[in-house]
Motif scaffolding. Structure first.
Motif, PDB file in Angstrom:
ATOM      1  N   ILE A  70       0.851  -1.184   0.000  1.00  0.00           N
ATOM      2  CA  ILE A  70       0.000   0.000   0.000  1.00  0.00           C
ATOM      3  C   ILE A  70       0.889   1.238   0.000  1.00  0.00           C
ATOM      4  O   ILE A  70       1.565   1.536   0.984  1.00  0.00           O
ATOM      5  CB  ILE A  70      -0.945   0.002   1.214  1.00  0.00           C
ATOM      6  N   SER A  72      -0.498   4.201  -1.414  1.00  0.00           N
ATOM      7  CA  SER A  72      -1.490   5.199  -1.803  1.00  0.00           C
ATOM      8  C   SER A  72      -1.460   6.362  -0.813  1.00  0.00           C
ATOM      9  O   SER A  72      -0.637   6.383   0.110  1.00  0.00           O
ATOM     10  CB  SER A  72      -2.868   4.534  -1.840  1.00  0.00           C
ATOM     11  N   THR A  74      -2.162   8.758   2.323  1.00  0.00           N
ATOM     12  CA  THR A  74      -2.231   8.390   3.734  1.00  0.00           C
ATOM     13  C   THR A  74      -3.656   8.133   4.205  1.00  0.00           C
ATOM     14  O   THR A  74      -3.891   7.215   4.987  1.00  0.00           O
ATOM     15  CB  THR A  74      -1.569   9.484   4.593  1.00  0.00           C
ATOM     16  N   THR A  76      -5.955   6.677   2.890  1.00  0.00           N
ATOM     17  CA  THR A  76      -6.464   5.365   2.470  1.00  0.00           C
ATOM     18  C   THR A  76      -5.798   4.207   3.204  1.00  0.00           C
ATOM     19  O   THR A  76      -6.277   3.078   3.118  1.00  0.00           O
ATOM     20  CB  THR A  76      -6.259   5.150   0.957  1.00  0.00           C
ATOM     21  N   HIS A  77      -4.716   4.452   3.908  1.00  0.00           N
ATOM     22  CA  HIS A  77      -3.936   3.358   4.505  1.00  0.00           C
ATOM     23  C   HIS A  77      -4.765   2.469   5.424  1.00  0.00           C
ATOM     24  O   HIS A  77      -4.786   1.249   5.253  1.00  0.00           O
ATOM     25  CB  HIS A  77      -2.719   3.897   5.259  1.00  0.00           C
ATOM     26  N   ILE A  81      -5.777  -1.351   4.649  1.00  0.00           N
ATOM     27  CA  ILE A  81      -5.243  -2.435   5.486  1.00  0.00           C
ATOM     28  C   ILE A  81      -6.377  -3.359   5.907  1.00  0.00           C
ATOM     29  O   ILE A  81      -6.262  -4.590   5.813  1.00  0.00           O
ATOM     30  CB  ILE A  81      -4.499  -1.874   6.718  1.00  0.00           C
ATOM     31  N   CYS A  93       2.747  -1.624   4.226  1.00  0.00           N
ATOM     32  CA  CYS A  93       2.089  -0.333   4.065  1.00  0.00           C
ATOM     33  C   CYS A  93       3.045   0.801   4.376  1.00  0.00           C
ATOM     34  O   CYS A  93       3.798   0.746   5.348  1.00  0.00           O
ATOM     35  CB  CYS A  93       0.868  -0.243   4.988  1.00  0.00           C
ATOM     36  N   GLU A  94       2.980   1.826   3.566  1.00  0.00           N
ATOM     37  CA  GLU A  94       3.740   3.038   3.854  1.00  0.00           C
ATOM     38  C   GLU A  94       3.229   3.647   5.161  1.00  0.00           C
ATOM     39  O   GLU A  94       2.106   3.401   5.579  1.00  0.00           O
ATOM     40  CB  GLU A  94       3.590   4.039   2.705  1.00  0.00           C
ATOM     41  N   LYS A  95       4.046   4.440   5.776  1.00  0.00           N
ATOM     42  CA  LYS A  95       3.682   5.107   7.018  1.00  0.00           C
ATOM     43  C   LYS A  95       2.984   6.417   6.716  1.00  0.00           C
ATOM     44  O   LYS A  95       3.190   6.963   5.637  1.00  0.00           O
ATOM     45  CB  LYS A  95       4.924   5.331   7.878  1.00  0.00           C
ATOM     46  N   ILE A  97      -0.020   4.654   9.365  1.00  0.00           N
ATOM     47  CA  ILE A  97      -1.281   3.950   9.144  1.00  0.00           C
ATOM     48  C   ILE A  97      -2.406   4.974   9.099  1.00  0.00           C
ATOM     49  O   ILE A  97      -3.257   4.949   8.215  1.00  0.00           O
ATOM     50  CB  ILE A  97      -1.559   2.913  10.254  1.00  0.00           C
ATOM     51  N   SER A  98      -2.408   5.896  10.041  1.00  0.00           N
ATOM     52  CA  SER A  98      -3.437   6.936  10.127  1.00  0.00           C
ATOM     53  C   SER A  98      -2.998   7.943  11.175  1.00  0.00           C
ATOM     54  O   SER A  98      -2.129   7.657  11.996  1.00  0.00           O
ATOM     55  CB  SER A  98      -4.775   6.313  10.526  1.00  0.00           C
ATOM     56  N   ILE A 120       4.899  -2.033   8.503  1.00  0.00           N
ATOM     57  CA  ILE A 120       4.813  -0.622   8.158  1.00  0.00           C
ATOM     58  C   ILE A 120       6.199  -0.154   7.735  1.00  0.00           C
ATOM     59  O   ILE A 120       7.189  -0.413   8.414  1.00  0.00           O
ATOM     60  CB  ILE A 120       4.306   0.216   9.358  1.00  0.00           C
TER      61      ILE A 120
END
Length: 133
Positions: A70, A72, A74, A76-77, A81, A93-95, A97-98, A120
């Protein structure tokens, strides 16, 4: 599992870096990419030998994929997930998460319930200078 088959969502700057890296790793195959900017997705896919899929739902519906990356936006993370976990896909996932702790908790609960792995991205995790500090 001889080859890990990965789908990528988000083909902006960091997504393209991840796609190039994945395309060089032994035991890894970047199978499909998607992005709201389909022109970007097509260019990334062409450069890395992957196919373009219409959207994230189509990516998750591919039973041949073992994992998703992932990259996309932030916002959308966390929902991505949750959706990936529910689809039984492992997740990188890129950092971050939220920015919302409740959304993070919801995403982590979905991962735990599904029994999938989540990592992450943290670009300094393996940096020798950062580790010394």
């Amino acid at each position: 599992m001889d080859t890990i088959r990965i789908g990528l969502v988000g083909t902006g700057r960091i997504g393209q870096i991840h796609a190039r890296t994945l395309s060089t790793l032994p035991g890894v195959k970047l199978v499909a990419v998607t992005d709201v900017n389909q022109e970007s997705a097509r260019a990334c896919a062409a450069a890395c030998g992957a196919q373009v899929v219409a959207d994230y739902a189509a990516l998750l519906a591919d039973p041949s994929l073992d994992a998703v990356l992932i990259a996309s936006s932030t916002d959308t993370h966390a929902p991505f997930i949750v959706q990936a976990a529910q689809a039984g896909k492992h997740i990188f996932c890129e950092k971050p998460i939220s920015a919302d702790l409740a959304e993070i908790d919801k995403a982590l609960a979905a991962v735990e319930k599904a029994g999938v792995r989540l990592m992450i991205a943290f670009n300094r995790r393996f940096d020798a200078n950062h580790q010394r500090i």
